[in-house]
Design a protein around this motif. Structure first.
Motif, PDB file in Angstrom:
ATOM      1  N   GLN A 136      -6.139 -34.423  17.544  1.00  0.00           N
ATOM      2  CA  GLN A 136      -5.485 -33.804  18.695  1.00  0.00           C
ATOM      3  C   GLN A 136      -6.393 -32.775  19.355  1.00  0.00           C
ATOM      4  O   GLN A 136      -7.284 -32.197  18.722  1.00  0.00           O
ATOM      5  CB  GLN A 136      -4.174 -33.142  18.259  1.00  0.00           C
ATOM      6  N   ARG A 179      -6.460 -29.533  22.564  1.00  0.00           N
ATOM      7  CA  ARG A 179      -5.833 -28.723  23.620  1.00  0.00           C
ATOM      8  C   ARG A 179      -6.913 -27.947  24.355  1.00  0.00           C
ATOM      9  O   ARG A 179      -7.876 -27.445  23.749  1.00  0.00           O
ATOM     10  CB  ARG A 179      -4.770 -27.786  23.059  1.00  0.00           C
ATOM     11  N   THR A 217      -0.711 -26.427  24.552  1.00  0.00           N
ATOM     12  CA  THR A 217      -0.153 -27.694  24.068  1.00  0.00           C
ATOM     13  C   THR A 217      -1.251 -28.648  23.614  1.00  0.00           C
ATOM     14  O   THR A 217      -2.221 -28.887  24.339  1.00  0.00           O
ATOM     15  CB  THR A 217       0.677 -28.380  25.160  1.00  0.00           C
ATOM     16  N   THR A 238      -2.458 -32.480  22.619  1.00  0.00           N
ATOM     17  CA  THR A 238      -2.156 -33.880  22.887  1.00  0.00           C
ATOM     18  C   THR A 238      -2.945 -34.743  21.910  1.00  0.00           C
ATOM     19  O   THR A 238      -4.043 -34.366  21.466  1.00  0.00           O
ATOM     20  CB  THR A 238      -2.526 -34.284  24.324  1.00  0.00           C
TER      21      THR A 238
END
Length: 288
Positions: free
Chosen positions: A230, A232, A238, A240
């Motif tokens: 992931q 950010r 957040t 992703t």
């Protein structure tokens, strides 16, 4: 008089003797002898009382709620013990004066119990919400390597629950009230390199997924598991998911990605029935 403390002492002696004398082995740890108490033994109703002691009572108490560890999974690492809170709520015309909860692992309480943990207290702390209803609280301490002497004990455990009414005769007790999960603590690491990196260039993100091995007292790689990479942006809060990869035969993680903007990279594991979810702290990469 309750004899719960006597049951605990005997069980402890059995476990210690099993550790001293060669027995069936789980790794290099001996399997303790396990013999769960009956309702009569738990509440001191006499040896002649059957397991379903409530059958002889005029009116059986009604158990309405049991809470194990605040409703959360129980997660243990390799060495540190964990003490959890448990409670049982029940009612009876004579009120409720004692409660009991234990956790056991196996397929049948009479013939197949390979794990068992019981309350620390000889008598539960019961608080009445009315003349007929009370919530009885206890604690249970679980020790990896002793209570959790083999990795196969990770997963679903049965919950035994019982209460004693104010007449000190009427009992409700079942070894199959509900279930709870005891899991092996997991860890995941991450490292994104090179740092800094030119925009549009490739970075390599490595890491490792591991979990507690109760048989060896160490952390071992968790193999063949799906783990999310992931990202950010520095200006965002957040993460992703960029891609999903699998841990290799030693739990190692490795993949590549394109660096386009300053930000944080991390690995995130969703967990399984035996192992909890875990997410690494983000590793910042400066893109120039």
């Amino acid at each position: 008089m309750r004899i719960r403390a006597t049951v605990a002492a005997v069980s402890g002696a059995l476990a210690l003797s099993a550790l001293a004398v060669p027995a069936a082995q789980a790794g290099d740890r001996a399997v303790p002898s396990l013999d769960k108490p009956t309702a009569a033994e738990v509440f001191g109703l006499g040896a002649e009382a059957p397991r379903a002691a409530a059958r002889v009572a005029v009116e059986e108490p009604v158990i309405s709620k049991v809470v194990i560890n605040g409703g959360k999974d129980i997660v243990l690492g390799t060495t540190a013990s964990k003490t959890i809170n448990v409670s049982v709520t029940a009612s009876h015309p004579a009120g409720i004066v004692d409660g009991y909860i234990d956790l056991w692992h196996g397929s049948d309480v009479e013939t197949d119990v390979d794990g068992w943990v019981m309350p620390n207290e000889e008598v539960a702390n019961c608080t009445s919400s009315s003349a007929t209803t009370a919530t009885c609280k206890m604690t249970i301490t679980i020790v990896p390597g002793a209570d959790l002497y083999m990795n196969a004990l990770a997963g679903t455990w049965h919950v035994s629950a019982g209460v004693l009414a104010g007449d000190e005769t009427s009992v409700a007790y079942t070894d199959y009230y509900s279930t709870a999960r005891i899991q092996r603590l997991s860890k995941v690491t991450v490292n994104a390199a090179p740092e800094p990196v030119k925009k549009g260039k490739t970075i390599t993100v490595t890491g490792k997924l591991s979990r507690a091995n109760w048989e060896t007292g160490t952390y071992k790689g968790y193999t063949g598991q799906s783990v999310k990479l992931q990202f950010r942006k520095k200006t965002s809060s957040t993460y992703t998911t960029v891609k999903t990869i699998k841990s290799n035969s030693t739990g190692e993680l490795k993949t590549t990605a394109t660096a386009s903007v300053d930000g944080y990279w991390r690995y995130s594991f969703a967990g399984t029935s035996t192992t909890p979810t875990v997410t690494a702290a983000g590793d910042f990469v400066d893109v120039q």
